[in-house]
Write an enzyme that holds these catalytic residues in place. Structure first.
Site, PDB file in Angstrom:
ATOM      1  N   ARG A 178       1.045  -1.082  -0.092  1.00 43.37           N
ATOM      2  CA  ARG A 178       0.036  -0.114  -0.190  1.00 43.37           C
ATOM      3  C   ARG A 178       0.793   1.161  -0.192  1.00 43.37           C
ATOM      4  NH1 ARG A 178      -4.850   0.361   4.233  1.00 43.37           N
ATOM      5  NH2 ARG A 178      -3.230   1.207   5.585  1.00 43.37           N
ATOM      6  N   THR A 217      -1.586   7.426   0.032  1.00 46.79           N
ATOM      7  CA  THR A 217      -2.949   7.118  -0.486  1.00 46.79           C
ATOM      8  C   THR A 217      -3.587   6.002   0.020  1.00 46.79           C
ATOM      9  OG1 THR A 217      -1.760   6.038  -2.500  1.00 46.79           O
ATOM     10  CG2 THR A 217      -2.187   8.312  -2.743  1.00 46.79           C
ATOM     11  N   ASP A 228       0.178  -2.743  12.377  1.00 45.60           N
ATOM     12  CA  ASP A 228       0.795  -3.077  10.834  1.00 45.60           C
ATOM     13  C   ASP A 228       1.088  -4.466  10.989  1.00 45.60           C
ATOM     14  OD1 ASP A 228       2.880  -3.536   8.868  1.00 45.60           O
ATOM     15  OD2 ASP A 228       2.670  -1.376   8.558  1.00 45.60           O
ATOM     16  N   ASP A 262       4.739  -5.536  10.061  1.00 50.95           N
ATOM     17  CA  ASP A 262       5.885  -4.847  10.690  1.00 50.95           C
ATOM     18  C   ASP A 262       5.983  -5.508  12.109  1.00 50.95           C
ATOM     19  OD1 ASP A 262       6.618  -3.055   9.311  1.00 50.95           O
ATOM     20  OD2 ASP A 262       5.746  -1.085  10.197  1.00 50.95           O
TER      21      ASP A 262
HETATM   22  C1  PRP Z   1      -0.826  -4.607   4.392  1.00 47.16           C
HETATM   23  C2  PRP Z   1      -1.637  -5.698   4.620  1.00 47.16           C
HETATM   24  C3  PRP Z   1      -2.109  -5.693   3.316  1.00 47.16           C
HETATM   25  C4  PRP Z   1      -2.725  -4.779   3.097  1.00 47.16           C
HETATM   26  C5  PRP Z   1      -4.266  -4.384   3.440  1.00 47.16           C
HETATM   27  O1  PRP Z   1       0.183  -4.849   3.745  1.00 47.16           O
HETATM   28  O2  PRP Z   1      -0.806  -6.807   4.815  1.00 47.16           O
HETATM   29  O3  PRP Z   1      -1.694  -6.572   2.252  1.00 47.16           O
HETATM   30  O4  PRP Z   1      -1.959  -3.707   4.005  1.00 47.16           O
HETATM   31  O5  PRP Z   1      -4.681  -3.109   3.209  1.00 47.16           O
HETATM   32  P1  PRP Z   1      -5.735  -2.868   2.222  1.00 47.16           P
HETATM   33  O6  PRP Z   1      -6.791  -3.852   2.418  1.00 47.16           O
HETATM   34  O7  PRP Z   1      -6.133  -1.481   2.386  1.00 47.16           O
HETATM   35  O8  PRP Z   1      -5.142  -3.008   0.725  1.00 47.16           O
HETATM   36  P2  PRP Z   1       1.160  -3.339   3.467  1.00 47.16           P
HETATM   37  O9  PRP Z   1       0.795  -2.692   2.263  1.00 47.16           O
HETATM   38  O10 PRP Z   1       1.597  -2.720   4.656  1.00 47.16           O
HETATM   39  O11 PRP Z   1       2.798  -4.272   3.149  1.00 47.16           O
HETATM   40  P3  PRP Z   1       3.554  -5.356   3.814  1.00 47.16           P
HETATM   41  O12 PRP Z   1       2.853  -6.417   4.115  1.00 47.16           O
HETATM   42  O13 PRP Z   1       4.715  -5.343   2.932  1.00 47.16           O
HETATM   43  O14 PRP Z   1       3.566  -4.860   5.311  1.00 47.16           O
HETATM   44  N1  URA Z   2      -2.180  -3.036   6.974  1.00 47.98           N
HETATM   45  C1  URA Z   2      -2.189  -3.415   8.012  1.00 47.98           C
HETATM   46  O1  URA Z   2      -0.944  -4.045   8.250  1.00 47.98           O
HETATM   47  N2  URA Z   2      -2.898  -3.227   9.180  1.00 47.98           N
HETATM   48  C2  URA Z   2      -3.916  -2.336   8.725  1.00 47.98           C
HETATM   49  O2  URA Z   2      -4.817  -2.221   9.963  1.00 47.98           O
HETATM   50  C3  URA Z   2      -4.361  -1.912   7.495  1.00 47.98           C
HETATM   51  C4  URA Z   2      -3.672  -2.294   6.590  1.00 47.98           C
END
Ligand code: PRP
Ligand code: URA
Length: 228
Positions: A124, A128, A220, A223
C-alpha cells in the site's frame, strides 16, 4: 461480554452463511481462534509471540477454509487390510500477498506440504492507501486449482482486489481468501470486484481510521510479524 454486532449477524446466518447480496463470508468463532486473535491484537505481544499465535490462528482458519474441498477415494493398504482413504481431488495453491501474507503460510504449509506456493507482491502507498503491485510469480495456469489467497489484513480491500484480479488473469476459478482481520469496507470492496471469492476471517472489525488502518485491528501486521 460484548459481541461485535456485525460478527454476531454473520454468526447467526450459520457456518457458511451468506448475508443478503454479499459473497460467502465465514467468521471463525472457534474459542481457540478467538484467543489467538486476542493475543496478536495486544500491543504488548512481542514479535516471537505474535508469530506463534498467528501460525496457530492461520491453521485454524485454513481448516475452516478447506472444509468443503472435494476428495477422491484411494485404496489404502493398512498392515491388516485394504481400505478406502481420501486424497484431495484438485491441486491446492497457496498465494501469500507479500509481505505479511507469509505470516499465514508458515502455519498452513505443514498441513499441506505438497501445496504449490505462488507469490504476489503488493504494497500500500502510505499516503494514498492505494495498492502498488511490485512482484508476481504465479503458475502458468490456475484453472484446475483450489487457490487460497493469504493476507492477515483486509482493510480498504485494494490489495486483495488487485491480487484476486491477478489470480483470475492467470486462470484461477476457485479462490478463497483467508484473512485474520477484516472490516466492512474491505468486504464491500471485494463484494463489488470479486463476488465469487469466498472469505474466511477471524473478525469483522468496526471500520477504518483516517489512515486506512483497521480499528481496533492489530496495527501493521507486516511490521509486527517481521519485527521491523
Ligand atoms: C498490508 C496488509 C495487506 C494490506 C491491506 O500490507 O498486509 O496486504 O496492507 O490493506 P488494504 O486492504 O487497504 O489494501 P502492506 O501494504 O502494509 O505491506 P506489507 O505486507 O509489506 O507490510
Ligand atoms: N495493513 C495493516 O497491516 N494493518 C491495517 O490495519 C491496515 C492495513
Amino acid at each position: 461480554m460484548t459481541v461485535n454486532p456485525v460478527v454476531e449477524n454473520f454468526a447467526s446466518t450459520g457456518k457458511r452463511g451468506r448475508m443478503p447480496g454479499m459473497q460467502p463470508v465465514v467468521v471463525v468463532q472457534h474459542p481457540l481462534a478467538q484467543c489467538h486473535l486476542a493475543a496478536i491484537r495486544a500491543v504488548g505481544t512481542p514479535s516471537h509471540e505474535f508469530r506463534r499465535h498467528l501460525n496457530h490462528l492461520a491453521r485454524l482458519l485454513f481448516l475452516e477454509a478447506t472444509r468443503e474441498l472435494p476428495v477422491r477415494e484411494i485404496d489404502v493398504q493398512t498392515p491388516l487390510k485394504q481400505t478406502v482413504g481420501s486424497q484431495l481431488a484438485r491441486p491446492l495453491v497457496c498465494v501469500p500477498i507479500l509481505r505479511a501474507g507469509l505470516g499465514l503460510l508458515d502455519g498452513i504449509l505443514p498441513l499441506v506440504p505438497d501445496a504449490v506456493v505462488a507469490h504476489v507482491g503488493i504494497r500500500r502507498n502510505e499516503e494514498t492507501a492505494l495498492p502498488h503491485a511490485y512482484y508476481a510469480n504465479l503458475p502458468a495456469s490456475l484453472s484446475n486449482a483450489d487457490v487460497f489467497l493469504l493476507d492477515p489484513m483486509l482493510a480498504t480491500g485494494g490489495s486483495a482486489c488487485e491480487a484476486a484480479r491477478q489470480l483470475k488473469e492467470a486462470g484461477a476459478m476457485r479462490i478463497t481468501m483467508i484473512c485474520v482481520v477484516s472490516c466492512p469496507e474491505g468486504l464491500a470492496a471485494m463484494e463489488r470486484a470479486h463476488p465469487d471469492v469466498a472469505i474466511v476471517t477471524a473478525a469483522i472489525d468496526s471500520g477504518l481510521n483516517d489512515k486506512c488502518y483497521i480499528v481496533p485491528g492489530l496495527g501493521d501486521a507486516g511490521d509486527r510479524y517481521f519485527g521491523t
